[in-house]
Every structure is written in C-alpha cells, then in structure tokens.
Motif scaffolding. Structure first.
Motif, PDB file in Angstrom:
ATOM      1  N   HIS A 199     -17.036 -41.151 -35.025  1.00 32.01           N
ATOM      2  CA  HIS A 199     -17.441 -42.769 -34.928  1.00 32.01           C
ATOM      3  C   HIS A 199     -18.821 -42.875 -35.877  1.00 32.01           C
ATOM      4  N   HIS A 239     -21.798 -43.767 -35.825  1.00 35.56           N
ATOM      5  CA  HIS A 239     -23.209 -43.972 -35.929  1.00 35.56           C
ATOM      6  C   HIS A 239     -23.535 -43.058 -36.430  1.00 35.56           C
ATOM      7  N   HIS A 252     -24.416 -39.297 -36.667  1.00 30.53           N
ATOM      8  CA  HIS A 252     -22.957 -38.246 -36.598  1.00 30.53           C
ATOM      9  C   HIS A 252     -22.818 -38.292 -38.073  1.00 30.53           C
ATOM     10  N   GLU A 279     -17.404 -46.191 -27.215  1.00 29.08           N
ATOM     11  CA  GLU A 279     -19.196 -46.477 -27.959  1.00 29.08           C
ATOM     12  C   GLU A 279     -18.829 -47.783 -28.842  1.00 29.08           C
ATOM     13  N   ASP A 284     -19.289 -39.315 -28.774  1.00 26.16           N
ATOM     14  CA  ASP A 284     -20.358 -39.754 -27.573  1.00 26.16           C
ATOM     15  C   ASP A 284     -19.566 -40.288 -26.991  1.00 26.16           C
TER      16      ASP A 284
HETATM   17 ZN   LIG Z   1     -22.952 -42.719 -30.866  1.00 26.44          ZN
END
Ligand SMILES: [Zn+2]
Length: 416
Positions: free
Chosen positions: A85, A87, A90, A172, A191
């Motif tokens: 994802h 974020h 990451h 998420e 996550d």
């Molecule tokens: Zn995350």
C-alpha cells in the motif's frame, strides 16, 4: 510493530515522554523461511523472496539509508517490487533498489495517494508532528518511485519456480495489494495486521478506513489456510497455529466492533456516548494479538461512525454552527470569571475527571487564550491524562499539546 518499539521516553516534571518509532534506521534482518528474507524497522519492514530467475521485493521501508542497507543484503537481480500500500513507511526506500529497472507493481489507486501526499504536504508535516513525536518543520516531500504497473482485482505472475498471486483490496487504505505465494504456503499482507497490535482502523488525523472490507479481506486470507503470515510490510511473521489465531483475533474484533457501531448508529446514539459504549469482546480484551499500544478502540469507533454517518449529530445547534470561539466567548461572558472556571476544573481533576476538566477549561482558553494560569492547568490535565496512556497516537498527542502550551507560556512571559 512490537511492544518494545512502543515504549515512551521517561516522563518529565512538566510533561510526559513521547514515543518515537521513526528514529531507528538500522534494520533487523531475518531469514524466516528458505528463500524468504525480512528487514525490520520499528514502524515497518520489508521482505524479499529469492527465485531461480531473480528476486521479488515486497515494500521498501520508510528510510532510504535503511533501504541501502537492505540492498547490500540482496543477492540476485531484483525483477519486481510490489507495494502492499502507499503509506510512506512502505514505499519510501525504492530508489535504492532500482539499479536493474525492476517492474514496480501496485494497486491502481496508489499513485493518487502519492499525489494527495504532495498536495497536502504542510498539513501532513503538522499531523506527523502530533502523531509521531517529531519536529514540525517544512520537510520536503520525499519523491517516491511511482509504480510501473498498476491493476485492480487479481493478478498472477510466475518468476522461476514460484507463483505470485496478487489481490487488491480496501482495508487500512484504498490501495492495498496483498500477495499469496502458494509454493511457500505464505501470504504477505502488509498492514492488514500490524504485528501483535490492535488493528490500525481509526486514525484521528486520517481519512476513514474500510473496517468491514478489511474483515472480509482477512477472511479471504484465512480461507487460503496459510502456514505463514507475513505482515507489517513482511517483517513480522506468524507461523502455523499462531498465524490462524492472529487472523481469527483480528477478524473477530473488527466484525464485532463494526457491528456494535452500526447498531448504535441505527439507535441514533450520539458519537460521544458511542465511543464509551462500544466494547472489545470480553475474551479478546487480553488477546496477545490485539495490544493497544498503537491504536485504540475509541479511534476505531470514530472511524466506522465517520464512514457511515455524516458530520451532523442531529443536534440542531450543530447543523450550521457559529465558530467555536464565538460560542465559548458568550458562555465565558455569562460565567464572567476565569477563577471560577479554573477552580471547578481543579475540583474535577481532584475527583478523577481530567477529561471533563479539560473540556470545561476549554471555555476559558478559547475565550482568553493568553491566560497563563489556564494554560498551566491544561498542561497539568494533559499530563494526568497522558502519563498512564500507552497508546502511541493518543500519548504523542498529549505530549505534543503540552509542549505547545509550554511554548505559548514562554512567549507570553517574554512579552509581559
Ligand atoms: Zn499502513
């Protein structure tokens, strides 16, 4: 994310210690399975899988220096990078892995997320200071390597002797991509689970997250009966029975708390009552997979509520409200006495009601923002609330606002 990474700095006389999980840039390396390697930082990790035809890397960490260290460990050509994802913890280290021009695969929605991060850079610097206990300065937005290939739904490719089944989802974030490698009986779920922590469903600063879809996606993962679950970017590994138990606990707590919020919305319960009424199921309260050191149940409730419910709380005074400051000024005008409010707030504090005291004191602080006595009392209230709070997000908030009050008092004194 494990408990030892979530320990606060020690408390000070006039404040509480915050929790900083961004200051460690030395990853811990492991080889949990043959052909599988992981690198872990406190906030997120990454993993890579060797095949006979090259390497598949899952996520790229938050810190470019840490990413360089990972690159030093990878043997073989990186053929493909997959983002679980968008974020920043990451995707921020990708540059270090681009030497052989790998394909970078992500959900179709991930580039939009990166655009939003650039658009909201000043705001994101501010909220990172509150959430993560880091200084608020004009950090230049880190340029993230964009995906070379995006998709939605399911996608499969093989490399060497291994199959990579990719699935996009909303959980998420709206740009989740998790991976199943049948030959390893392993899933890499980003996550969707954050180690042994209660799911990060509600974040007070961030857009709403997808609780129900999240539970359904974890059920899809569970249906594969994986022997190995790699999460938090790949660096946290649950094996065998533990993998099943971690999945069960996360699914059950999300389903149960989600359904409670839905029921209370249908009963027209007010959100300020709802955050206290929704409960974690009794048998899960002490689950080793649902520790509340990162997020907390109240944030979960706000999040699900915001997903299904508009801003209007059915109090006609709140449909088109006047600025809060103006209202507080009127209330303060009626009370007409700062001392009275301070005295009552102290009384509530001594009766073990610091939150109520904080909300009452807010009338005075909004009406008279330069009242040093009120600011000092607020620091004391925040310290009382914060010193027993082990949740990173709320504890760091109390810590942040104590420091803000300290700064305000200092500059008021200078101008006296
Ligand atoms: Zn995350």
């Amino acid at each position: 994310m494990s408990e030892e990474n979530l320990q606060p700095e020690s408390d000070k006389k006039d404040g509480i210690g915050g929790i900083n999980i961004l200051n460690i840039t030395d990853p811990t390396f492991k080889e949990p399975l043959e052909d599988v390697h992981t690198a872990n930082l406190p906030i997120a990790g990454c993993g890579w899988i060797d095949t006979k035809e090259g390497v598949v890397l899952i996520d790229t960490l938050i810190d470019p220096r840490a990413a360089e260290k990972v690159m030093g460990r990878i043997k073989g050509t990186i053929k493909c990078i997959i983002y679980t994802h968008g974020h920043m913890d990451h995707v921020s280290g990708t540059e270090a892995f681009m030497k052989d021009n790998p394909e970078v695969i992500a959900s179709k929605y991930l580039p939009d997320r990166l655009d939003r991060y650039e658009m909201l850079a000043p705001y994101r610097n501010l909220i990172s200071a509150m959430q993560f206990n880091i200084p608020n300065f004009d950090r230049a937005i880190r340029k993230v390597v964009r995906p070379t290939k995006t998709f939605l739904g399911d996608m499969t490719f093989t490399l060497g002797e291994k199959t990579f089944e990719l699935h996009t989802a909303r959980a998420e974030t709206d740009d989740v991509c998790w991976i199943h490698v049948p030959e390893l009986k392993a899933v890499f779920i980003g996550d969707l689970i954050i180690g042994n922590q209660f799911p990060n469903i509600g974040n007070p600063w961030k857009p709403t997250r997808f609780a129900l879809d999240w539970a359904k996606e974890l059920e899809r993962v569970r249906a594969l009966d994986p022997e190995h679950v790699f999460c938090n970017g790949a660096a946290i590994h649950f094996k065998g029975k533990k993998a099943k138990k971690a999945l069960d606990a996360n699914i059950e707590v999300i389903r149960s708390m989600h359904d409670q919020v839905v029921e209370f919305i249908n009963q027209d319960m007010h959100i300020t009552e709802m955050i206290h009424a929704v409960k974690i199921p009794e048998h899960l309260k002490r689950s080793p997979f649902l520790k509340r050191y990162y997020s907390r149940p109240e944030f979960f409730v706000f999040n699900v509520y915001r997903w299904y419910h508009g801003y209007f709380d059915h109090n006609p005074a709140h449909l088109l409200p006047r600025p809060e400051k103006e209202v507080m000024n009127e209330i303060f005008g009626l009370i007409g006495d700062s001392k009275k409010i301070i005295k009552k707030s102290e009384e509530l504090l001594s009766k073990g009601q610091p939150q109520l005291a904080l909300e009452l004191l807010d009338v005075l602080i909004q009406a008279k923002p330069d009242n040093i006595e009120a600011l000092k009392l607020r620091m004391k209230l925040l310290k009382t609330i914060g010193e027993n709070d082990k949740c990173l997000m709320s504890r760091n908030s109390w810590h942040y606002f104590i420091n803000q009050d300290k700064k305000t008092i200092r500059s008021l004194r200078k101008n006296e």
